[in-house]
Write a protein that holds these residues in place. Structure first.
Motif, PDB file in Angstrom:
ATOM      1  N   VAL A 273       0.840  -1.195   0.000  1.00 43.44           N
ATOM      2  CA  VAL A 273       0.000   0.000   0.000  1.00 43.44           C
ATOM      3  C   VAL A 273       0.876   1.247   0.000  1.00 43.44           C
ATOM      4  O   VAL A 273       2.061   1.193   0.349  1.00 43.44           O
ATOM      5  CB  VAL A 273      -0.950   0.021   1.220  1.00 43.44           C
ATOM      6  N   THR A 274       0.270   2.365  -0.375  1.00 42.66           N
ATOM      7  CA  THR A 274       1.023   3.614  -0.504  1.00 42.66           C
ATOM      8  C   THR A 274       0.513   4.700   0.441  1.00 42.66           C
ATOM      9  O   THR A 274       1.278   5.280   1.200  1.00 42.66           O
ATOM     10  CB  THR A 274       0.972   4.122  -1.958  1.00 42.66           C
TER      11      THR A 274
ATOM     12  N   ARG B  13      -1.782   6.716   3.455  1.00 41.97           N
ATOM     13  CA  ARG B  13      -2.134   6.434   4.850  1.00 41.97           C
ATOM     14  C   ARG B  13      -3.499   5.765   4.946  1.00 41.97           C
ATOM     15  O   ARG B  13      -3.707   4.883   5.788  1.00 41.97           O
ATOM     16  CB  ARG B  13      -2.117   7.724   5.681  1.00 41.97           C
TER      17      ARG B  13
ATOM     18  N   GLU C 278      -4.915   3.813   2.718  1.00 39.51           N
ATOM     19  CA  GLU C 278      -4.748   2.415   2.310  1.00 39.51           C
ATOM     20  C   GLU C 278      -4.108   1.603   3.425  1.00 39.51           C
ATOM     21  O   GLU C 278      -4.491   0.455   3.685  1.00 39.51           O
ATOM     22  CB  GLU C 278      -3.874   2.347   1.055  1.00 39.51           C
ATOM     23  N   LEU C 279      -3.137   2.200   4.100  1.00 37.25           N
ATOM     24  CA  LEU C 279      -2.482   1.513   5.211  1.00 37.25           C
ATOM     25  C   LEU C 279      -3.477   1.232   6.324  1.00 37.25           C
ATOM     26  O   LEU C 279      -3.516   0.120   6.872  1.00 37.25           O
ATOM     27  CB  LEU C 279      -1.324   2.357   5.739  1.00 37.25           C
TER      28      LEU C 279
ATOM     29  N   ARG D 136      -4.209  -2.401   7.533  1.00 36.25           N
ATOM     30  CA  ARG D 136      -3.719  -2.729   8.881  1.00 36.25           C
ATOM     31  C   ARG D 136      -4.761  -3.524   9.640  1.00 36.25           C
ATOM     32  O   ARG D 136      -4.455  -4.552  10.251  1.00 36.25           O
ATOM     33  CB  ARG D 136      -3.344  -1.424   9.617  1.00 36.25           C
TER      34      ARG D 136
ATOM     35  N   SER E 109       7.979  -1.051   6.317  1.00 38.02           N
ATOM     36  CA  SER E 109       7.877   0.176   5.531  1.00 38.02           C
ATOM     37  C   SER E 109       9.167   0.367   4.743  1.00 38.02           C
ATOM     38  O   SER E 109      10.254   0.005   5.205  1.00 38.02           O
ATOM     39  CB  SER E 109       7.619   1.400   6.420  1.00 38.02           C
TER      40      SER E 109
ATOM     41  N   TRP F 291       4.331  -1.035   3.472  1.00 40.05           N
ATOM     42  CA  TRP F 291       3.917   0.354   3.224  1.00 40.05           C
ATOM     43  C   TRP F 291       5.048   1.052   2.483  1.00 40.05           C
ATOM     44  O   TRP F 291       6.170   1.115   2.985  1.00 40.05           O
ATOM     45  CB  TRP F 291       3.610   1.053   4.543  1.00 40.05           C
ATOM     46  N   THR F 292       4.758   1.558   1.295  1.00 43.46           N
ATOM     47  CA  THR F 292       5.754   2.267   0.483  1.00 43.46           C
ATOM     48  C   THR F 292       5.261   3.696   0.232  1.00 43.46           C
ATOM     49  O   THR F 292       4.887   4.045  -0.898  1.00 43.46           O
ATOM     50  CB  THR F 292       5.987   1.537  -0.854  1.00 43.46           C
ATOM     51  N   PRO F 293       5.251   4.527   1.253  1.00 38.67           N
ATOM     52  CA  PRO F 293       4.671   5.862   1.101  1.00 38.67           C
ATOM     53  C   PRO F 293       5.532   6.785   0.237  1.00 38.67           C
ATOM     54  O   PRO F 293       6.751   6.621   0.125  1.00 38.67           O
ATOM     55  CB  PRO F 293       4.615   6.370   2.544  1.00 38.67           C
TER      56      PRO F 293
ATOM     57  N   ASP G 283       2.872  11.416   1.563  1.00 42.05           N
ATOM     58  CA  ASP G 283       2.090  10.536   2.437  1.00 42.05           C
ATOM     59  C   ASP G 283       2.616  10.548   3.863  1.00 42.05           C
ATOM     60  O   ASP G 283       1.868  10.286   4.804  1.00 42.05           O
ATOM     61  CB  ASP G 283       2.119   9.103   1.902  1.00 42.05           C
TER      62      ASP G 283
ATOM     63  N   VAL H 154       1.299   2.889  11.694  1.00 45.84           N
ATOM     64  CA  VAL H 154       1.298   1.428  11.646  1.00 45.84           C
ATOM     65  C   VAL H 154       0.702   0.825  12.915  1.00 45.84           C
ATOM     66  O   VAL H 154       0.120  -0.252  12.887  1.00 45.84           O
ATOM     67  CB  VAL H 154       2.737   0.908  11.410  1.00 45.84           C
TER      68      VAL H 154
END
Length: 311
Positions: A4-5, A7, A9-10, A14, A50, A87-89, A93, A135
């Motif tokens: 996810v990218t 916040r 989506e996270l 989560r 992350s 998580w790949t913000p 983000d 997270v």
């Protein structure tokens, strides 16, 4: 494995993952990172990683633009390890437009790396606070190589009551002793051959300690003597400090292993390494008598038994 990218989506992904072991990284993963993932897997229901190259912890002129990146490779490695969520913000983000809040941890950031990289640990503390809040991990995992960072993160979590456990895992090393680091890719072939001298210098301090030396000057001299054998190494510092406060020590207390850390440059590459000196059996007995209890040796930031593998 979900990737996810944003916040939002996270937050949706989560969900209810049970206990979460969280491994924050800047990517370009190696076995040191994967050892943290494995430790998280052993102790938690789910593992979240992350991948974010944090701009606020790079000083002007440092290697933000050239920092190694390979997201597809990283994701394949994490999927092979059974990671549940990555998580790949993007920068926006993590730091929304207009973001101006920074987190500062005082005292332990004023020395060593903090003295040489002003603002670095403000960036570390700020991004970790944001990542932890987003997270919501049960435990977060860090490597002992960045020894001062682990001290800063522990203080941050304690002072702000962030409600998670900070787990510090032992340094992972190459067969010749070099601490694993994404920045090792910067080293030329000749520099890579020289780089293990940093670990040998730390071991020289350990050997001097095992031989009975307790004065900081003796232990630091042993390390400097090894570093001096490689003219290509430009030493920035070698430190012998309390592992919790990072205050420099004049003499080592029995049973309480100090942190020996160093930073040096090889060409354009800046490397750091560290070691917590292992107490001798006599030190452990003396410490036990003075305290009335057996010393606890269970945390990688605390001294390892004298016969432990220090690699």
């Amino acid at each position: 494995m979900r990737v996810v990218t944003t916040r939002d989506e996270l937050a949706r992904a989560r969900g209810d993952l049970g206990t979460v072991g969280f491994v924050p990284t800047m990517g370009y993963l190696h076995d040191g990172h994967l050892s943290l993932v494995r430790a998280a897997r052993r102790a938690n229901d789910s593992v979240v990683v992350s991948i974010f190259v944090n701009p606020t912890q790079f000083d002007p002129g440092e290697d933000l633009d050239s920092y190694p990146r390979d997201l597809d490779r990283d994701l394949a490695m994490l999927e092979a390890e059974g990671v549940d969520l990555v998580w790949t913000p993007r920068v926006e983000d993590v730091y929304p437009p207009g973001s101006s809040t920074r987190v500062t941890v005082g005292g332990v950031t004023d020395v060593l790396e903090g003295a040489r990289r002003p603002g670095h640990f403000d960036g570390v503390a700020t991004v970790c606070t944001i990542l932890f809040r987003a997270v919501r991990p049960t435990r977060a995992y860090f490597g002992q190589k960045d020894a001062q960072q682990t001290v800063v993160i522990r203080r941050l979590v304690r002072d702000l009551a962030l409600g998670l456990e900070v787990c510090v895992e032992p340094i992972r090393r190459e067969p010749d002793g070099l601490a694993m680091s994404s920045r090792n890719t910067y080293l030329s072939t000749a520099e890579r051959a020289v780089a293990p001298v940093l670990h040998r210098a730390l071991l020289a301090a350990q050997e001097a300690y095992a031989a009975g030396h307790r004065q900081a000057s003796d232990l630091l001299e042993a390390a400097h003597a090894v570093l001096a054998t490689e003219p290509a190494v430009a030493v920035e510092y070698v430190s012998l400090a309390d592992p919790d406060t990072l205050a420099e020590l004049d003499e080592v207390d029995p049973g309480r292993g100090p942190l020996v850390s160093l930073a040096a440059r090889l060409g354009r590459t800046r490397l750091i390494d560290s070691l917590v000196l292992a107490p001798t059996a006599a030190d452990l007995r003396d410490s036990s008598r003075s305290s009335g209890q057996n010393p606890k040796i269970c945390d990688p930031r605390e001294p390892a038994p004298a016969d432990a593998d220090l690699g």
